[in-house]
Design a protein around this motif. Structure first.
Motif, PDB file in Angstrom:
ATOM      1  N   ASN A  46     -13.022  -1.506   1.146  1.00 19.66           N
ATOM      2  CA  ASN A  46     -12.128  -1.915   1.828  1.00 19.66           C
ATOM      3  C   ASN A  46     -10.661  -2.449   2.307  1.00 19.66           C
ATOM      4  N   LYS A  47     -10.282  -3.389   1.127  1.00 19.39           N
ATOM      5  CA  LYS A  47      -9.805  -3.484   1.177  1.00 19.39           C
ATOM      6  C   LYS A  47      -8.999  -3.828  -0.182  1.00 19.39           C
ATOM      7  N   VAL A  48      -7.384  -3.434  -0.423  1.00 21.80           N
ATOM      8  CA  VAL A  48      -6.374  -2.619  -1.702  1.00 21.80           C
ATOM      9  C   VAL A  48      -5.444  -3.683  -1.623  1.00 21.80           C
ATOM     10  N   THR A  49      -4.516  -3.673  -2.613  1.00 22.61           N
ATOM     11  CA  THR A  49      -3.529  -4.495  -2.728  1.00 22.61           C
ATOM     12  C   THR A  49      -2.259  -3.425  -3.709  1.00 22.61           C
ATOM     13  N   MET A  50      -1.307  -3.259  -2.589  1.00 25.32           N
ATOM     14  CA  MET A  50       0.105  -2.457  -3.232  1.00 25.32           C
ATOM     15  C   MET A  50       1.192  -3.623  -3.591  1.00 25.32           C
ATOM     16  N   ASN A  51       1.818  -3.230  -4.042  1.00 22.11           N
ATOM     17  CA  ASN A  51       2.825  -4.456  -4.788  1.00 22.11           C
ATOM     18  C   ASN A  51       2.255  -5.852  -4.286  1.00 22.11           C
ATOM     19  N   GLN A  52       2.736  -6.538  -3.745  1.00 21.68           N
ATOM     20  CA  GLN A  52       2.517  -7.666  -2.950  1.00 21.68           C
ATOM     21  C   GLN A  52       1.644  -7.843  -2.458  1.00 21.68           C
ATOM     22  N   GLY A  53       1.570  -6.578  -1.226  1.00 20.74           N
ATOM     23  CA  GLY A  53       0.639  -6.666   0.665  1.00 20.74           C
ATOM     24  C   GLY A  53      -0.598  -6.200   0.023  1.00 20.74           C
ATOM     25  N   ASP A  54      -1.352  -6.927   1.058  1.00 25.44           N
ATOM     26  CA  ASP A  54      -2.576  -6.436   1.192  1.00 25.44           C
ATOM     27  C   ASP A  54      -2.618  -5.826   2.328  1.00 25.44           C
ATOM     28  N   TYR A  55      -3.847  -5.000   2.170  1.00 27.14           N
ATOM     29  CA  TYR A  55      -4.107  -3.891   3.296  1.00 27.14           C
ATOM     30  C   TYR A  55      -6.239  -3.698   3.404  1.00 27.14           C
ATOM     31  N   GLU A  56      -5.863  -3.314   4.747  1.00 27.02           N
ATOM     32  CA  GLU A  56      -7.069  -3.008   5.015  1.00 27.02           C
ATOM     33  C   GLU A  56      -7.626  -1.535   5.091  1.00 27.02           C
ATOM     34  N   ILE A  57      -7.763  -0.935   4.003  1.00 27.68           N
ATOM     35  CA  ILE A  57      -7.788   0.511   5.036  1.00 27.68           C
ATOM     36  C   ILE A  57      -9.135   1.046   6.463  1.00 27.68           C
ATOM     37  N   VAL A  58      -8.316   1.151   7.370  1.00 26.37           N
ATOM     38  CA  VAL A  58      -8.990   1.357   8.374  1.00 26.37           C
ATOM     39  C   VAL A  58      -9.578   2.410   8.768  1.00 26.37           C
ATOM     40  N   GLU A  59      -9.677   3.889   8.616  1.00 32.46           N
ATOM     41  CA  GLU A  59     -10.000   5.048   8.539  1.00 32.46           C
ATOM     42  C   GLU A  59      -9.763   5.824   7.748  1.00 32.46           C
ATOM     43  N   ALA A  60     -10.108   7.201   7.479  1.00 29.45           N
ATOM     44  CA  ALA A  60      -9.985   8.072   6.248  1.00 29.45           C
ATOM     45  C   ALA A  60     -10.289   8.957   6.511  1.00 29.45           C
ATOM     46  N   PHE A  61     -10.202  10.739   6.670  1.00 29.79           N
ATOM     47  CA  PHE A  61     -10.601  11.907   7.542  1.00 29.79           C
ATOM     48  C   PHE A  61      -8.971  13.051   6.627  1.00 29.79           C
ATOM     49  N   THR A  62     -10.061  13.714   7.168  1.00 27.41           N
ATOM     50  CA  THR A  62      -9.416  15.363   6.814  1.00 27.41           C
ATOM     51  C   THR A  62      -9.090  16.172   8.083  1.00 27.41           C
TER      52      THR A  62
END
Length: 157
Positions: A46-62
């Motif tokens: 649910n949590k990822v880092t891109m460059n220096q930023g930390d992010y939460e994956i809120v939702e994923a869908f097609t």
């Protein structure tokens, strides 16, 4: 004299470009409300880092999208996998400015199939036959040291 002709032409072109563009839905609820929703996916992380930023994956869908603002027909020649993310530091949707060069920090495992659409991470599919059989999707998220965390998105049943 040529400049006088080009200026009105340029103004007309700018006012027409994009005025009828329909974008992908931002959320599952928006996709459902417009009858564009296909499937929901759950990430393995649910949590990822891109460059220096930390992010939460809120939702994923097609989802599908509409042909245009004036043509509200569903475009069934194309669909997209959309991942809504939230910056954990600011609480805002999407990438922060320092992380905005997504090509360095996202690995879509395909050529020219992914990017950022509004504030969502998106993979584009023009092979409509994959829509029903797409059980899992992987995206790599890279930190500032280029260490990659692969997140699998598995179709909810």
């Amino acid at each position: 004299m040529k400049k006088l002709i080009l200026i009105p032409l340029f103004i007309v072109l700018i006012s027409c470009v994009g005025s009828d563009t329909e974008f992908l839905p931002q959320t599952i609820s928006e996709s459902k409300s417009k009858n564009l929703f296909i499937k929901e996916y759950k990430p393995t992380e649910n949590k990822v880092t891109m460059n220096q930023g930390d992010y939460e994956i809120v939702e994923a869908f097609t989802t599908f999208k509409l042909n245009s603002k004036n043509d509200q027909t569903i475009n069934k020649n194309f669909f997209a996998f959309s991942v809504r993310i939230k910056n954990l530091k600011t609480g805002k949707a999407g990438l922060s400015v320092e992380d905005s060069d997504h090509s360095q920090f996202l690995n879509f495992y395909c050529d020219f199939c992914g990017g950022i659409n509004n504030d969502n991470v998106v993979l584009y599919y023009d092979d409509i036959s994959k829509r029903e059989s797409l059980d899992s999707i992987k995206i790599g998220f890279k930190d500032g040291n280029k260490n990659e965390k692969v997140v699998y998105f598995v179709q909810k049943r």
